[in-house]
Design a protein around this motif. Sequence first.
Motif, PDB file in Angstrom:
ATOM      1  N   UNK A   1       0.847  -1.202   0.000  1.00  0.00           N
ATOM      2  CA  UNK A   1       0.000   0.000   0.000  1.00  0.00           C
ATOM      3  C   UNK A   1       0.884   1.254   0.000  1.00  0.00           C
ATOM      4  N   UNK A   2       2.051   1.168   0.639  1.00  0.00           N
ATOM      5  CA  UNK A   2       3.008   2.285   0.608  1.00  0.00           C
ATOM      6  C   UNK A   2       3.356   2.664  -0.821  1.00  0.00           C
ATOM      7  N   UNK A   3       3.591   1.640  -1.653  1.00  0.00           N
ATOM      8  CA  UNK A   3       4.000   1.952  -3.025  1.00  0.00           C
ATOM      9  C   UNK A   3       2.837   2.559  -3.812  1.00  0.00           C
ATOM     10  N   UNK A   4       1.582   2.235  -3.420  1.00  0.00           N
ATOM     11  CA  UNK A   4       0.460   2.887  -4.096  1.00  0.00           C
ATOM     12  C   UNK A   4       0.403   4.361  -3.712  1.00  0.00           C
ATOM     13  N   UNK A   5       0.820   4.662  -2.481  1.00  0.00           N
ATOM     14  CA  UNK A   5       0.739   6.049  -2.017  1.00  0.00           C
ATOM     15  C   UNK A   5       1.791   6.948  -2.656  1.00  0.00           C
ATOM     16  N   UNK A   6       2.885   6.363  -3.163  1.00  0.00           N
ATOM     17  CA  UNK A   6       3.907   7.234  -3.750  1.00  0.00           C
ATOM     18  C   UNK A   6       3.709   7.414  -5.249  1.00  0.00           C
ATOM     19  N   UNK A   7       2.604   6.896  -5.791  1.00  0.00           N
ATOM     20  CA  UNK A   7       2.322   7.116  -7.213  1.00  0.00           C
ATOM     21  C   UNK A   7       1.304   8.237  -7.368  1.00  0.00           C
ATOM     22  N   UNK A   8       1.377   8.953  -8.486  1.00  0.00           N
ATOM     23  CA  UNK A   8       0.462  10.082  -8.664  1.00  0.00           C
ATOM     24  C   UNK A   8      -0.910   9.627  -9.147  1.00  0.00           C
ATOM     25  N   UNK A   9      -1.529   8.702  -8.438  1.00  0.00           N
ATOM     26  CA  UNK A   9      -2.871   8.260  -8.799  1.00  0.00           C
ATOM     27  C   UNK A   9      -3.594   7.909  -7.512  1.00  0.00           C
ATOM     28  N   UNK A  10      -4.917   7.952  -7.548  1.00  0.00           N
ATOM     29  CA  UNK A  10      -5.699   7.674  -6.356  1.00  0.00           C
ATOM     30  C   UNK A  10      -5.405   6.274  -5.826  1.00  0.00           C
ATOM     31  N   UNK A  11      -5.062   6.138  -4.538  1.00  0.00           N
ATOM     32  CA  UNK A  11      -4.828   4.799  -3.988  1.00  0.00           C
ATOM     33  C   UNK A  11      -6.095   3.937  -4.033  1.00  0.00           C
ATOM     34  N   UNK A  12      -7.260   4.587  -3.993  1.00  0.00           N
ATOM     35  CA  UNK A  12      -8.511   3.830  -4.074  1.00  0.00           C
ATOM     36  C   UNK A  12      -8.623   3.139  -5.435  1.00  0.00           C
ATOM     37  N   UNK A  13      -8.352   3.889  -6.496  1.00  0.00           N
ATOM     38  CA  UNK A  13      -8.409   3.304  -7.840  1.00  0.00           C
ATOM     39  C   UNK A  13      -7.355   2.213  -7.978  1.00  0.00           C
ATOM     40  N   UNK A  14      -6.155   2.478  -7.464  1.00  0.00           N
ATOM     41  CA  UNK A  14      -5.096   1.474  -7.577  1.00  0.00           C
ATOM     42  C   UNK A  14      -5.459   0.193  -6.831  1.00  0.00           C
ATOM     43  N   UNK A  15      -6.082   0.337  -5.662  1.00  0.00           N
ATOM     44  CA  UNK A  15      -6.520  -0.838  -4.902  1.00  0.00           C
ATOM     45  C   UNK A  15      -7.613  -1.576  -5.676  1.00  0.00           C
ATOM     46  N   UNK A  16      -8.589  -0.816  -6.179  1.00  0.00           N
ATOM     47  CA  UNK A  16      -9.745  -1.433  -6.823  1.00  0.00           C
ATOM     48  C   UNK A  16      -9.335  -2.253  -8.041  1.00  0.00           C
ATOM     49  N   UNK A  17      -8.345  -1.768  -8.770  1.00  0.00           N
ATOM     50  CA  UNK A  17      -8.017  -2.389 -10.049  1.00  0.00           C
ATOM     51  C   UNK A  17      -6.887  -3.407  -9.905  1.00  0.00           C
ATOM     52  N   UNK A  18      -6.297  -3.480  -8.712  1.00  0.00           N
ATOM     53  CA  UNK A  18      -5.144  -4.356  -8.525  1.00  0.00           C
ATOM     54  C   UNK A  18      -5.466  -5.795  -8.939  1.00  0.00           C
ATOM     55  N   UNK A  19      -4.596  -6.402  -9.736  1.00  0.00           N
ATOM     56  CA  UNK A  19      -4.774  -7.774 -10.228  1.00  0.00           C
ATOM     57  C   UNK A  19      -6.102  -7.974 -10.946  1.00  0.00           C
ATOM     58  N   UNK A  20      -6.497  -7.006 -11.735  1.00  0.00           N
ATOM     59  CA  UNK A  20      -7.730  -7.142 -12.531  1.00  0.00           C
ATOM     60  C   UNK A  20      -7.540  -8.263 -13.550  1.00  0.00           C
ATOM     61  N   UNK A  21      -8.424  -9.253 -13.532  1.00  0.00           N
ATOM     62  CA  UNK A  21      -8.330 -10.342 -14.507  1.00  0.00           C
ATOM     63  C   UNK A  21      -9.669 -10.492 -15.228  1.00  0.00           C
TER      64      UNK A  21
END
Lengths: 281, 262, 268
Positions: free
Chosen positions: B92-112
Amino acid sequence: MPIFRNPPRIAPAAAPREVVFQLYLRVARYGFRKHAAYRAAAVAGAFTNTVFGILRAYVLIALWEARPGLAGYDVAQAVTFCFLTQAFIGPMQVFGGGIELAERVRSGDAAIDLVRPASLQLWSLADDLGRAAYLFLMRSVPPTLAGAALFGIVVPPSPAAWGLVAVSVVLGIVVSFGVRYLLALSACWILDDRGLQQVALVLMMFFSGMVVPLRIIPGWLGALAEALPWAAMVQVPADVYLGATDVPRALAFQAAWAVALLALGALLTRAARRKVVIQGG
Amino acid sequence: MVRTYALLAATWMRAAAQYPASLVMLTAGSFAANALDIAAIWIIFRHTGTLGGFTLAEVMFLYGTGGVSFALADMLFGNVDKLSRHIRAGSFDTMLIRPASPFVQMAVDRFTPQRFGRPAQAVVVLWLALAELHVPWSRAWMIPVMILCGTVIFTAVFTLGGALQFLLTDAPEVANAFTYGGSTLTQYPLSVYGAELVRAVTYIVPLAFVNWQPGLYVLGHEDPFGLPHWLRYAAPVAALTLAGAAALAWRAGVRRYRSTGS
Amino acid sequence: MEAPRTPETVIELAQVGRTFTVSRRTGVLRRERRVVHAVRDLSFTVRAGEFVGYLGPNGAGKSTTIKMLTGILAPTAGRISVAGLDPARRRTALARRIGVVFGQRTTLWWDLPLRDSFELIRHLYKVDRVRYRERLDRLTELLGLGEFLATPVRQLSLGQRMRGDITAALLHDPAVLVLDEPTIGLDVVSKAAMREFLRDLNAQQGTTVLLTTHDLGDIERLCRRVMLIDHGRLAFDGTLDDLRATAPGETSLEAVVTRLYTRDRLFQ
């Protein structure tokens, strides 16, 4: 002339029986303690099991009000069945996993376990019984008590009946272990086992009696479901608890599956060891 | 946000395509897992003609609408309930250092592509139910509205479940009681549940607005609990209120996030 | 040689503190709550073009500082400014101005080939296509990554992965690079290559670098300035020579730092 005809073995087979027993007792105790470290997770699991127990109880009550006496249960027995299925999720590890071995196979650490001078299978079983004991306390007792408080549940009539329930639950855990051990070892041969685990989960959910009591599944599918090993994990112990079955026959059914699965597991362990020792994993 | 989501989803799907065999097994497995709920309904109706005062087609309608809503929410945002795993692994730390919403990054993580299976299945059940029911057009307009509102409500529940894991990082299973519990609840007519439970999911956690209240309108069914008639139109209000609460909870969670490790 | 003549401040901390409430089970139902100061009253500034080593024993507050600088954690006291922004409030905007590398974990996508990870980062950071191509070519050449671009991250060795992580952190041309133990677990050859790359980056591009490490070789070969944190407070801030001067009798940097780490323990 060699001093040793066979290489010296420090196998437990050579050790006195009580030493071996103590070893596995200790492993079981560590298994218990290992899971006791995740108390918050166990409490959360008990909460979730209770919520699902309540939701499913209402559906079963509606069905039994429409069809009293279905499957030979009355309403109180149907509600009890529902909470028992939730109570068994923890100790029987209905959603799979629980055996550390699977991760160790994937990471390659299982090679160390396989060449240890103790039976990998017995070691894992002892560890799993410790796990089941802890989860029984934390995840089986609370949903059952909640069911008793909210809906009222039936209770076995005598201490002897309770004893038979205990035997049946332990046998159920051993059968559950037998299945999960085979799945864990399969990772020695199958590289990506997520698909297999998913299929195993579906079989477990349906054929154990978690979704609906096996007795109300119509026709040949119902008959098949009652003969498969998954029935020994949820349906049969629940029936023993409810006194709704021929108890000696039920216990024999569970014991037969336990023995068959453990024997299969022993064969597979030997094959896995050969694979690791000869082919180097 | 939408662009980021689509971009990440496409990338994850490309990654998943590297293991085609596993993908097929997983898709088949999750299809079968979801089919179990339908099997349960089928088995129950082998033994009775009505459940809680509703026929098989009506129960399938409720299952289908609730199922489509849950499946869409789960497909798009359900992954936020894996937050505690990412917190513990430090990802989750690495999601926070990217310039994108952590919510979106969490939601889409490992989308198959496997995520498309569940909505498809619920759509089939809904279609079968509607073929049987002959709902008049004067009431059928509510169906897309209720599916949209239901999707928003379940998304909010997933988000609340995720936000809860900022606090209960060691006990993520609590969230399941509300997310999957909510899905199980809406699979059957609420008339099978007790009156207190129904009041709770009407006024506290508004799951009754996923398919029950608007469903009563579409089916032209009386409310067995005799709750006010206007509640049947209240789904959008309930959805927006819950979504607002979920957004606040998530923001509060990110703000008070304490990263693990030293 | 683009180093500005009057370097501006890029990192500024003023009386920064971070506390954690830790609850410990002391009985069956009893819990003891304790406030732990991970960092307290920390003030320092870093100017553009500096190469700063951030040292400290395990648990001293290094990672907490890094997490506050990058916006992962909000401070409980004081004020922070990085590249002109308050990290906790403007995390997303800050992300476009800084690069972050964690040695212990990758920020790359595990199952994706390196090239796809980089392409994704180009989109996330909205890097112009032409400039992206230029930078990627340059970085892959400098870090020798060319032959691994099609390899999924999970199949890379630790050294290759770390070079991939550095590339990913630099694609958007950040003014500040924050490195948390970038040489951990690397073999001597990879370590030397990494150090050379970082030194050149700082000298030629003027990129400000803040680096935490336990490897004093990193400090000796790279950092003109060293800060040492202990028990959440700044215990030393100065040049490498100043650091050596704190313990005149010692010959190795290791001995100097060991002495600083154990100083209060001796006096207690």
